[in-house]
Write a protein that holds these residues in place. Structure first.
Motif, PDB file in Angstrom:
ATOM      1  N   LEU A  96       0.828  -1.216   0.000  1.00 11.79           N
ATOM      2  CA  LEU A  96       0.000   0.000   0.000  1.00 11.79           C
ATOM      3  C   LEU A  96       0.857   1.259   0.000  1.00 11.79           C
ATOM      4  O   LEU A  96       0.528   2.243  -0.672  1.00 11.79           O
ATOM      5  CB  LEU A  96      -0.939  -0.008   1.214  1.00 11.79           C
ATOM      6  CG  LEU A  96      -2.011  -1.100   1.243  1.00 11.79           C
ATOM      7  CD1 LEU A  96      -2.851  -0.987   2.499  1.00 11.79           C
ATOM      8  CD2 LEU A  96      -2.903  -1.031   0.011  1.00 11.79           C
ATOM      9  N   SER A  97       1.959   1.232   0.741  1.00  8.76           N
ATOM     10  CA  SER A  97       2.848   2.401   0.812  1.00  8.76           C
ATOM     11  C   SER A  97       3.476   2.698  -0.539  1.00  8.76           C
ATOM     12  O   SER A  97       3.512   3.853  -0.978  1.00  8.76           O
ATOM     13  CB  SER A  97       3.948   2.169   1.855  1.00  8.76           C
ATOM     14  OG  SER A  97       3.402   2.021   3.141  1.00  8.76           O
ATOM     15  N   PHE A 106       2.536  10.894  -9.198  1.00  8.97           N
ATOM     16  CA  PHE A 106       1.816  11.080 -10.452  1.00  8.97           C
ATOM     17  C   PHE A 106       0.724  12.132 -10.311  1.00  8.97           C
ATOM     18  O   PHE A 106       0.548  12.974 -11.194  1.00  8.97           O
ATOM     19  CB  PHE A 106       1.203   9.750 -10.902  1.00  8.97           C
ATOM     20  CG  PHE A 106       0.575   9.815 -12.269  1.00  8.97           C
ATOM     21  CD1 PHE A 106       1.350   9.691 -13.410  1.00  8.97           C
ATOM     22  CD2 PHE A 106      -0.793  10.017 -12.407  1.00  8.97           C
ATOM     23  CE1 PHE A 106       0.772   9.751 -14.671  1.00  8.97           C
ATOM     24  CE2 PHE A 106      -1.377  10.079 -13.662  1.00  8.97           C
ATOM     25  CZ  PHE A 106      -0.592   9.951 -14.795  1.00  8.97           C
ATOM     26  N   THR A 107      -0.002  12.094  -9.200  1.00  6.46           N
ATOM     27  CA  THR A 107      -1.105  13.049  -8.983  1.00  6.46           C
ATOM     28  C   THR A 107      -0.591  14.475  -8.906  1.00  6.46           C
ATOM     29  O   THR A 107      -1.173  15.392  -9.509  1.00  6.46           O
ATOM     30  CB  THR A 107      -1.870  12.698  -7.685  1.00  6.46           C
ATOM     31  OG1 THR A 107      -2.403  11.375  -7.788  1.00  6.46           O
ATOM     32  CG2 THR A 107      -3.009  13.676  -7.453  1.00  6.46           C
ATOM     33  N   LEU A 140      -6.753   7.444  -4.350  1.00  3.34           N
ATOM     34  CA  LEU A 140      -7.331   6.283  -3.679  1.00  3.34           C
ATOM     35  C   LEU A 140      -7.504   5.116  -4.647  1.00  3.34           C
ATOM     36  O   LEU A 140      -7.429   3.964  -4.236  1.00  3.34           O
ATOM     37  CB  LEU A 140      -8.689   6.643  -3.060  1.00  3.34           C
ATOM     38  CG  LEU A 140      -8.653   7.528  -1.819  1.00  3.34           C
ATOM     39  CD1 LEU A 140     -10.065   7.889  -1.390  1.00  3.34           C
ATOM     40  CD2 LEU A 140      -7.937   6.828  -0.686  1.00  3.34           C
ATOM     41  N   TYR A 141      -7.725   5.425  -5.916  1.00  3.63           N
ATOM     42  CA  TYR A 141      -7.881   4.356  -6.913  1.00  3.63           C
ATOM     43  C   TYR A 141      -6.601   3.540  -7.044  1.00  3.63           C
ATOM     44  O   TYR A 141      -6.648   2.324  -7.274  1.00  3.63           O
ATOM     45  CB  TYR A 141      -8.260   4.960  -8.262  1.00  3.63           C
ATOM     46  CG  TYR A 141      -8.394   3.938  -9.367  1.00  3.63           C
ATOM     47  CD1 TYR A 141      -9.572   3.199  -9.518  1.00  3.63           C
ATOM     48  CD2 TYR A 141      -7.351   3.700 -10.258  1.00  3.63           C
ATOM     49  CE1 TYR A 141      -9.705   2.252 -10.527  1.00  3.63           C
ATOM     50  CE2 TYR A 141      -7.472   2.751 -11.267  1.00  3.63           C
ATOM     51  CZ  TYR A 141      -8.645   2.041 -11.395  1.00  3.63           C
ATOM     52  OH  TYR A 141      -8.770   1.100 -12.389  1.00  3.63           O
ATOM     53  N   TYR A 142      -5.450   4.210  -6.878  1.00  5.53           N
ATOM     54  CA  TYR A 142      -4.172   3.526  -7.039  1.00  5.53           C
ATOM     55  C   TYR A 142      -3.901   2.502  -5.944  1.00  5.53           C
ATOM     56  O   TYR A 142      -3.097   1.586  -6.135  1.00  5.53           O
ATOM     57  CB  TYR A 142      -3.026   4.545  -7.098  1.00  5.53           C
ATOM     58  CG  TYR A 142      -3.202   5.585  -8.181  1.00  5.53           C
ATOM     59  CD1 TYR A 142      -3.666   5.223  -9.446  1.00  5.53           C
ATOM     60  CD2 TYR A 142      -2.930   6.928  -7.953  1.00  5.53           C
ATOM     61  CE1 TYR A 142      -3.854   6.180 -10.444  1.00  5.53           C
ATOM     62  CE2 TYR A 142      -3.113   7.889  -8.946  1.00  5.53           C
ATOM     63  CZ  TYR A 142      -3.578   7.502 -10.184  1.00  5.53           C
ATOM     64  OH  TYR A 142      -3.766   8.446 -11.162  1.00  5.53           O
ATOM     65  N   ILE A 143      -4.551   2.652  -4.789  1.00  6.92           N
ATOM     66  CA  ILE A 143      -4.382   1.637  -3.735  1.00  6.92           C
ATOM     67  C   ILE A 143      -5.562   0.652  -3.722  1.00  6.92           C
ATOM     68  O   ILE A 143      -5.566  -0.284  -2.939  1.00  6.92           O
ATOM     69  CB  ILE A 143      -4.219   2.275  -2.335  1.00  6.92           C
ATOM     70  CG1 ILE A 143      -5.494   2.998  -1.898  1.00  6.92           C
ATOM     71  CG2 ILE A 143      -3.020   3.194  -2.288  1.00  6.92           C
ATOM     72  CD1 ILE A 143      -5.480   3.457  -0.454  1.00  6.92           C
ATOM     73  N   GLN A 144      -6.525   0.887  -4.615  1.00 11.10           N
ATOM     74  CA  GLN A 144      -7.689   0.001  -4.697  1.00 11.10           C
ATOM     75  C   GLN A 144      -7.290  -1.388  -5.199  1.00 11.10           C
ATOM     76  O   GLN A 144      -7.750  -2.410  -4.665  1.00 11.10           O
ATOM     77  CB  GLN A 144      -8.731   0.625  -5.623  1.00 11.10           C
ATOM     78  CG  GLN A 144     -10.121   0.025  -5.515  1.00 11.10           C
ATOM     79  CD  GLN A 144     -11.126   0.734  -6.410  1.00 11.10           C
ATOM     80  OE1 GLN A 144     -11.548   0.186  -7.423  1.00 11.10           O
ATOM     81  NE2 GLN A 144     -11.490   1.967  -6.061  1.00 11.10           N
ATOM     82  N   LEU A 197     -14.186   6.358  -3.890  1.00  7.59           N
ATOM     83  CA  LEU A 197     -14.159   6.533  -2.435  1.00  7.59           C
ATOM     84  C   LEU A 197     -14.809   5.344  -1.736  1.00  7.59           C
ATOM     85  O   LEU A 197     -14.252   4.786  -0.780  1.00  7.59           O
ATOM     86  CB  LEU A 197     -14.885   7.830  -2.051  1.00  7.59           C
ATOM     87  CG  LEU A 197     -14.198   9.142  -2.428  1.00  7.59           C
ATOM     88  CD1 LEU A 197     -15.128  10.317  -2.183  1.00  7.59           C
ATOM     89  CD2 LEU A 197     -12.911   9.328  -1.623  1.00  7.59           C
ATOM     90  N   TYR A 198     -15.983   4.959  -2.216  1.00  5.39           N
ATOM     91  CA  TYR A 198     -16.728   3.877  -1.565  1.00  5.39           C
ATOM     92  C   TYR A 198     -15.969   2.553  -1.635  1.00  5.39           C
ATOM     93  O   TYR A 198     -15.775   1.890  -0.608  1.00  5.39           O
ATOM     94  CB  TYR A 198     -18.108   3.705  -2.207  1.00  5.39           C
ATOM     95  CG  TYR A 198     -18.843   2.505  -1.646  1.00  5.39           C
ATOM     96  CD1 TYR A 198     -19.511   2.579  -0.426  1.00  5.39           C
ATOM     97  CD2 TYR A 198     -18.837   1.272  -2.316  1.00  5.39           C
ATOM     98  CE1 TYR A 198     -20.152   1.471   0.108  1.00  5.39           C
ATOM     99  CE2 TYR A 198     -19.484   0.167  -1.795  1.00  5.39           C
ATOM    100  CZ  TYR A 198     -20.131   0.273  -0.577  1.00  5.39           C
ATOM    101  OH  TYR A 198     -20.748  -0.829  -0.042  1.00  5.39           O
TER     102      TYR A 198
END
Length: 212
Positions: A96-97, A106-107, A140-144, A197-198
């Motif tokens: 995750l890190s 990137f963001t 958040l998508y990148y850690i999804q 998010l969800y």
């Protein structure tokens, strides 16, 4: 066979649900935007910008997060099966890190120079306004993806499937409701953000609960 099916069925179902959701997305969006006075030409043009320029660019780092997930999945699965809980926690944190660091870099770059990258890759600046809004939430998508892989490694593929199902339902429902506000293609942008998010928060909570 039972163990294989416990993993493969929810994983396959999750992909099928996601595909069905993407299939209905343009149909539902177009239908309700037409009802609210937008022309087919406008919808096609703006939807093309979002799905053809904006989303592929934002999803670029997911290549790296996918690679991280595929590398750590068997390691986490094996360690969990052998009750090496602390080692499992360590590998999850590392996964995750690393995904978060890649996503942050990137963001930030994309938030500062969206025009440059759009011009460089697509030779246009159309869609920059969408990128500035949605890019921070894509972190958040990148850690999804790593979270889904972790759930699969911990024999919780059903939880990942449920998050995908509920996420798609929420996304499509929001698109319908927000279309009546007459804010152009922003119902799609907002619905995508809420979906990210969800699903991410849902999967994170499920992973946390396993180690309580």
């Amino acid at each position: 066979i039972k163990d294989v099916l416990n993993i493969s069925l929810p994983t396959t179902s999750s992909r099928i649900i996601g595909t069905i959701g993407y299939f209905f997305e343009p149909i539902i969006l177009t239908t309700f935007l037409l009802i609210n006075g937008y022309t087919n030409k406008y919808i096609t043009y703006e939807y093309g910008i979002i799905t053809g320029y904006v989303m592929p660019l934002l999803m670029l780092p997911s290549f790296f997060t996918m690679a991280i997930s595929q590398a750590t999945l068997p390691v986490i699965s094996n360690a969990y099966a052998n009750s090496k809980i602390e080692y499992v926690k360590k590998k999850i944190k590392e996964s995750l890190s690393l995904s978060t660091i890649i996503g942050i870099i990137f963001t930030i770059v994309l938030m500062i120079y969206p025009d440059f990258f759009m011009k460089l890759i697509y030779n246009t600046t159309e869609g920059v306004n969408y990128i500035r809004i949605i890019a921070p939430f894509f972190l958040l998508y990148y850690i999804q993806v790593p979270l889904v892989s972790v759930l699969q490694a911990l024999n919780k593929a059903k939880e990942a499937m449920m998050s995908t199902l509920f996420g798609i339902i929420i996304k499509l429902s929001l698109m319908i409701g927000l279309s009546y506000l007459k804010i152009g293609l922003y119902p799609l942008i907002i619905a995508t953000i809420v979906n990210i998010l969800y699903v991410t928060i849902f999967n994170y909570i499920k992973v946390k609960k396993i180690f309580r």
